[in-house]
Design a protein around this motif. Structure first.
Motif, PDB file in Angstrom:
ATOM      1  N   VAL A   1       1.447  -1.435   0.150  1.00 42.81           N
ATOM      2  CA  VAL A   1       0.006   0.429   0.134  1.00 42.81           C
ATOM      3  C   VAL A   1       1.051   1.562  -0.087  1.00 42.81           C
ATOM      4  N   THR A   2       0.081   2.229  -0.992  1.00 41.58           N
ATOM      5  CA  THR A   2       1.665   3.541  -0.859  1.00 41.58           C
ATOM      6  C   THR A   2       0.549   4.580  -0.478  1.00 41.58           C
ATOM      7  N   LEU A   3       0.480   4.768   0.823  1.00 44.90           N
ATOM      8  CA  LEU A   3       0.051   5.934   1.574  1.00 44.90           C
ATOM      9  C   LEU A   3       0.268   6.942   0.585  1.00 44.90           C
ATOM     10  N   PRO A   4      -0.204   7.920   1.562  1.00 37.23           N
ATOM     11  CA  PRO A   4      -0.153   9.183   1.173  1.00 37.23           C
ATOM     12  C   PRO A   4       0.929  10.080   1.805  1.00 37.23           C
TER      13      PRO A   4
ATOM     14  N   VAL B   1      -4.515   6.799  -1.344  1.00 36.51           N
ATOM     15  CA  VAL B   1      -3.982   5.166  -1.313  1.00 36.51           C
ATOM     16  C   VAL B   1      -3.564   4.368  -2.344  1.00 36.51           C
ATOM     17  N   LYS B   2      -2.811   4.210  -3.105  1.00 36.86           N
ATOM     18  CA  LYS B   2      -2.780   2.646  -3.967  1.00 36.86           C
ATOM     19  C   LYS B   2      -2.434   1.731  -3.337  1.00 36.86           C
ATOM     20  N   ALA B   3      -3.060   0.803  -3.942  1.00 34.95           N
ATOM     21  CA  ALA B   3      -2.795  -0.899  -3.184  1.00 34.95           C
ATOM     22  C   ALA B   3      -2.409  -1.824  -4.651  1.00 34.95           C
ATOM     23  N   GLU B   4      -1.437  -2.212  -4.534  1.00 34.02           N
ATOM     24  CA  GLU B   4      -0.789  -3.276  -5.406  1.00 34.02           C
ATOM     25  C   GLU B   4      -1.066  -4.973  -4.451  1.00 34.02           C
TER      26      GLU B   4
END
Length: 256
Positions: A89-92, A175-178
């Motif tokens: 998870v890429t956090l702000p 957020v961006k999830a992979e």
């Protein structure tokens, strides 16, 4: 000399037969194959079990979301495979004031949560962290199990990713999830007699392994059993020849 040649042939035959089982255990996709799969990977995630986004084994699924959302994916796992899920998870970069905890849970086709044997299923991200990585490796999937058992069975596996105990002030941050779901072959050591008539979760989102469902009809145990039988037979022939050679009377010259 004849006996030695027979025993050497037996060993070579056994090695050749046992060697055929190796590819089934070393089924690791190449980097180029992984990149090809990622080209068609989904870029959205579902918000419930019913709307879970299907993803193939080995694909890297991505999704843009908000803190507090529940993200769902579903992938197939067949008998003899050990599923593993990795998520990042890429956090702000702004707006976060305290640590937040992220968690992934994996459920089978009957919506039973499956425990993780290995991996960081839950992890806290510090207020200044930019990413958080999670992982969960399940038990090997069995072709069949008793009705009271919670053993993983062939079928659909649902992944849920979310932040838990999120402060109200941090809800809604982007957020961006992979996510990538993979499996490894466990071989005949996990094989059991019996199989399911229908994979679990077949009525949900359409997911299926690339080669179709095996339902546990084939395992490399067949190879090991056959190789063991051949080696036993050859060893018996070699032992008989060796014993017979020792029992022959010594050659006596005519003029003795």
């Amino acid at each position: 000399m004849r006996t030695t040649r027979m025993l050497a042939a037996a060993l070579l035959t056994g090695a050749a037969l046992l060697g055929t089982a190796a590819p089934a255990l070393a089924d690791t996709p190449s980097p180029s194959a992984t990149k090809d799969k990622d080209k068609g990977a989904p870029t959205v995630a579902g918000t419930t079990f019913r709307t879970a986004t299907p993803v193939e084994q080995g694909q890297k699924a991505t999704a843009d979301a908000s803190s507090g959302d529940y993200l769902y994916w579903v992938f197939p796992a067949d008998a003899g495979q050990r599923p593993a899920v990795d998520a990042t998870v890429t956090l702000p970069s702004t707006g976060r004031q305290q640590a937040t905890t992220w968690r992934i849970d994996v459920y089978d086709g009957l919506r039973r949560r499956q425990p993780c044997m290995y991996g960081a299923q839950s992890r806290a991200a510090a207020a200044d962290a930019t990413t958080v990585a999670l992982s969960c490796t399940l038990r090997p999937v069995r072709a069949w199990a008793d009705s009271w058992s919670t053993d993983p069975l062939p079928g659909s596996y649902y992944v849920r990713l979310t932040a838990v105990g999120l402060p109200a002030t941090e809800r809604g941050l982007p957020v961006k999830a992979e996510l990538r779901a993979t499996t490894k072959e466990t071989g005949g050591s996990q094989a059991v007699d019996g199989s399911l008539s229908t994979p679990l979760g077949a009525g949900g989102p359409k997911v299926e392994p690339e080669d179709g469902w095996s339902s546990g009809w084939w395992t490399d145990r067949w190879i090991w059993t056959g190789a063991g039988g051949v080696l036993a037979a050859l060893a018996g022939v070699g032992g008989y020849a060796l014993t017979r050679g020792r029992g022959r009377p010594a050659h006596v010259p005519r003029n003795a």
